[in-house]
Design a protein around this motif. Structure first.
Motif, short mmCIF file in Angstrom:
data_model
loop_
_atom_site.label_atom_id
_atom_site.label_comp_id
_atom_site.label_asym_id
_atom_site.label_seq_id
_atom_site.Cartn_x
_atom_site.Cartn_y
_atom_site.Cartn_z
N VAL A 11 49.94 85.33 -6.80
CA VAL A 11 49.31 86.26 -5.86
C VAL A 11 50.20 87.50 -5.70
O VAL A 11 51.41 87.37 -5.55
CB VAL A 11 49.12 85.59 -4.48
N CYS A 31 47.07 91.28 -1.36
CA CYS A 31 46.36 90.19 -0.68
C CYS A 31 46.05 90.57 0.77
O CYS A 31 46.90 91.04 1.50
CB CYS A 31 47.21 88.92 -0.70
N GLU A 32 44.81 90.35 1.16
CA GLU A 32 44.40 90.67 2.53
C GLU A 32 44.33 89.43 3.41
O GLU A 32 43.92 89.49 4.56
CB GLU A 32 43.02 91.34 2.52
N GLY A 33 44.66 88.29 2.84
CA GLY A 33 44.66 87.06 3.63
C GLY A 33 43.28 86.57 4.04
O GLY A 33 43.13 85.94 5.08
N CYS A 34 42.28 86.86 3.23
CA CYS A 34 40.90 86.51 3.62
C CYS A 34 40.62 85.02 3.51
O CYS A 34 39.71 84.51 4.14
CB CYS A 34 39.91 87.31 2.78
N GLY A 35 41.38 84.31 2.68
CA GLY A 35 41.23 82.88 2.59
C GLY A 35 40.17 82.38 1.62
O GLY A 35 39.95 81.17 1.51
N VAL A 36 39.53 83.27 0.89
CA VAL A 36 38.50 82.83 -0.07
C VAL A 36 39.11 81.93 -1.15
O VAL A 36 38.60 80.86 -1.46
CB VAL A 36 37.80 84.05 -0.72
N CYS A 37 40.25 82.35 -1.69
CA CYS A 37 40.87 81.57 -2.77
C CYS A 37 41.25 80.17 -2.30
O CYS A 37 41.02 79.18 -2.98
CB CYS A 37 42.10 82.30 -3.31
N LEU A 71 47.67 79.56 2.95
CA LEU A 71 47.92 80.87 3.55
C LEU A 71 49.19 80.78 4.38
O LEU A 71 49.29 79.96 5.29
CB LEU A 71 46.74 81.29 4.43
N PHE A 121 39.91 91.42 -3.91
CA PHE A 121 40.96 92.43 -3.79
C PHE A 121 41.87 92.45 -5.02
O PHE A 121 42.95 93.04 -4.99
CB PHE A 121 41.75 92.20 -2.50
N ILE A 136 44.95 88.29 -7.48
CA ILE A 136 45.45 87.15 -8.23
C ILE A 136 45.50 87.49 -9.71
O ILE A 136 44.54 88.04 -10.26
CB ILE A 136 44.58 85.90 -7.96
N CYS A 166 38.47 86.53 -5.92
CA CYS A 166 39.25 87.40 -5.03
C CYS A 166 38.73 88.83 -5.17
O CYS A 166 38.84 89.44 -6.21
CB CYS A 166 40.74 87.35 -5.36
N ALA A 176 48.23 84.67 0.76
CA ALA A 176 47.99 83.44 -0.01
C ALA A 176 49.19 83.14 -0.90
O ALA A 176 49.90 84.04 -1.35
CB ALA A 176 46.75 83.61 -0.86
S1 SF4 Z 1 43.56 85.36 0.45
FE1 SF4 Z 1 41.85 86.62 -0.22
S2 SF4 Z 1 42.85 88.52 -0.82
FE2 SF4 Z 1 44.44 87.01 -0.75
S3 SF4 Z 1 44.56 86.24 -2.82
FE3 SF4 Z 1 43.17 84.88 -1.69
S4 SF4 Z 1 41.16 85.68 -2.09
FE4 SF4 Z 1 42.60 87.28 -2.67
#
Ligand code: SF4
Ligand code: SF4
Ligand code: SF4
Ligand code: SF4
Lengths: 300, 286
Positions: free
Chosen positions: A92, A97-103, A114, A81, A84, A79, A62
């Motif tokens: 970030v 960051c695991e790249g989950c895309g929640v943020c 992303l 993980f 942030i 987040c 992210a």
């Molecule tokens: S993509 Fe996921 S892990 Fe990465 S900053 Fe956003 S919420 Fe956190």
């Protein structure tokens, strides 16, 4: 093509030393190093040319556009993980960051995107009908299992039909090992005669059993602890695991490796012992499928 | 004072060094963060062990509420969800517990449930408090466990704490060294050793940690790892010999400093050197 995977529950057992000797003895046309966290095989196998390099992209990371950010704090709160942080501006931590895309999904002003991130590098040495596939994971990139899969794919796609591939596996029991196991016809476990070595070996055998992969064992540096060596031999008998032989501790091996040679390139005790292990292993690997061709110089 | 012991790869003597330093320090804490293959407890054989399960949260679906919109499936970056035969399926092994699917389900059909990924054991061995994290086979990420080991069990800061890190330089190692006051890098005398040492060397530099090297399994003749340290101007803390007595103690999971005065002296002096180094660092930085 038969894939022989060389594993050890633990690092430092001499897995790479043995893999390189096997490559030399079998004149294998295809081989790979799946220890993408700390590859070593390239240090003792000859490469006549520079490799073809390809960037490997893992999961994206992210990125926050601080111009758009209205500091609502939603991304940080959601987040999982803890990637942030805010220090006047929101940012970030790419290592976490695991790249989950929640943020990205939760940001009300679309300030987060992303971005693809290079997570490592694949290297392919291909010359004179020989293929060597290896890779190096970038520091702090978590997804080594996926890169292991890429290393094997790269090896396969570059290989002309050949009957044997030797793969130096990843240490440990986690996801990279599982990735290196898939598709392997047989596993040769390199065990070390120590209590912790035995412990780790049992864990990895369980993992291999889950995949139903044929498993055999050899002991390296067997004379550093004869009692534990006996224990391992007994363990093999009890579990019905094929025992391939014992290799002694050998200062000559250290010398060979420091000169960039394999232990079968010089005349040393470990080199002689590894030949016996090699012959037995190859025999077992091809047992049900006698597909050896006369022009492939296998010393059986 | 937190001291992290690391090496680019397993098998270099990381556990030997951290276990014996903790034993030489007498009252100390030893934390085994090598959660895929924790071996420290085999040496310490801790007593009065308490166990705690470590869990992560993964989604659970209420099929009555789910209307099959697949928003969650589309969202999940790890392909951990699938909607098959009018049912939502969760693939536990690949779920990263990001919580996104739960957050964004319009029907509130998803809730969380706990899934055990391993356990943390705490016990004592003489005056050493021993923490061990054990990750279940097949689990993708041990980070939640490392966090638990390092941040929730924080011992008093005046006590010496030794962290036996996972091998390599991946994210789990980063988490293990984040709060360390000093890092000890253990290296073998081969070109493999140098290659592996170089990786952790890059890592400690990136994190701006003060550090030194312990050369393990030293034999007569050329030592490429030593040459590397000299070239890069890295402090060599100690040279442990390759000696079969130490080798046998170690392979039988015995703690050398508790068995033999010679090793007691060897590791006590290493401990002193490390403590001096840390002191030196703190004064020169303040
Ligand atoms: S993509 Fe996921 S892990 Fe990465 S900053 Fe956003 S919420 Fe956190
Ligand atoms: S969610 Fe978006 S606007 Fe809110 S703090 Fe994060 S980046 Fe800024
Ligand atoms: S988002 Fe909710 S309602 Fe839609 S498929 Fe997923 S669980 Fe069902
Ligand atoms: S919690 Fe995250 S990773 Fe797990 S299923 Fe939901 S969206 Fe996918």
């Amino acid at each position: 093509m038969k894939q022989l995977l060389i594993l050890s529950g633990k690092g430092g057992t001499g897995k790479t030393t043995i893999a390189s000797a096997f490559i030399k003895l079998s004149k294998a046309k295809a081989y790979a190093d799946c220890d993408v966290d700390a590859p070593n095989l390239h240090l003792i196998t000859e490469q006549s040319s520079a490799p073809k390099r390809t960037d490997y992209y893992g999961l994206p990371k992210a990125e926050i556009n601080t111009e758009l950010c209205i500091q609502c704090d939603r991304c940080r709160q959601n987040c999982r993980f803890d990637s942030i942080s805010v220090d006047k501006k929101y940012k970030v931590n790419p290592f976490a960051c695991e790249g989950c895309g929640v943020c990205q999904a939760i940001c009300p002003v679309e300030a987060i995107s992303l971005k693809p991130a290079v997570a490592g590098e694949l290297m392919l040495h291909a010359k004179e009908g020989k293929v060597f596939s290896t890779a190096q994971l970038k520091m702090g990139s978590g997804t080594s299992g996926m890169l292991v899969t890429e290393v094997k794919k790269q090896m396969k796609s570059a290989t002309a039909p050949t009957h044997l591939a030797i793969i130096d596996g990843s240490p440990g029991i986690g996801c990279p090992v599982i990735a290196s196991l898939s598709g392997a016809d047989m596993v040769l476990m390199v065990a070390e005669p120590s209590i912790s070595g035995i412990h780790d070996m049992e864990r990895i055998i369980n993992t291999a059993a889950k995949f139903g992969t044929k498993t055999a064992i050899c002991i390296n540096k067997f004379d550093t602890n004869i009692e534990n060596t006996k224990k391992i031999e007994e363990f093999c008998k009890k579990q019905g695991l094929a025992f391939m032989g014992k290799i002694p501790f050998d200062a000559g091996a250290i010398k060979a490796i420091n000169n960039g040679q394999t232990i079968v390139d010089i005349n040393c005790a470990s080199g002689i012992a590894v030949k016996v292990v090699f012959n037995k292993t190859i025999k077992l690997l091809f047992e049900e499928y006698p597909v050896l061709h006369s022009n492939d110089a296998l010393h059986i | 004072m937190k001291i992290a012991v690391l090496s680019g790869k397993g098998g270099t003597g990381k556990t030997l060094v951290s276990v014996n330093l903790a034993a030489a320090a007498k009252t100390s804490t030893y934390i085994d963060c090598d959660i895929e293959e924790p071996n420290g407890h085999l040496f310490f054989k801790p007593e009065n062990t308490q166990e705690e399960e470590i869990t992560i949260n993964i989604p659970k679906v209420d099929n009555e509420l789910c209307n099959g919109c697949r928003k969650c499936v589309d969202f999940c970056k790890f392909n951990a969800l699938a909607y098959i035969k009018e049912k939502l399926i969760v693939f536990e092994e690949v779920c990263h517990s990001c919580g996104g699917c739960i957050l964004f389900c319009p029907e509130e059909a998803l809730t969380e449930r706990e899934k055990v990924i391993g356990k943390v054991q705490k016990g004592t061995s003489d005056q050493v408090t021993v923490y061990t994290g054990i990750l279940n086979t097949g689990e993708a990420s041990g980070i939640p466990m490392i966090k638990k080991l390092l941040h929730e069990n924080t011992p008093p800061s005046n006590k010496l704490t030794f962290i036996d890190c996972p091998p390599g330089s991946a994210c789990m190692v980063m988490d293990s060294i984040k709060d360390a006051d000093y890092c000890i890098l253990v290296a073998e005398p081969t070109i493999f050793g140098v290659h592996n040492l170089n990786m952790v060397y890059e890592l400690v530099k990136l994190f701006n940690k003060s550090f030194g090297v312990v050369l393990n399994k030293c034999v007569e003749g050329d030592n490429p790892a030593e040459r590397f340290c000299v070239e890069k101007n890295i402090k060599i803390l100690s040279r442990l010999p390759f000696d079969s007595e130490l080798g046998i103690l170690n392979s039988n999971a015995k703690i050398a400093v508790r068995e033999n005065e010679k090793y007691q002296a060897l590791f006590s002096s290493l401990l002193e050197i490390v403590q001096e180094e840390v002191q030196h660092e703190t004064t020169s930085h303040s």
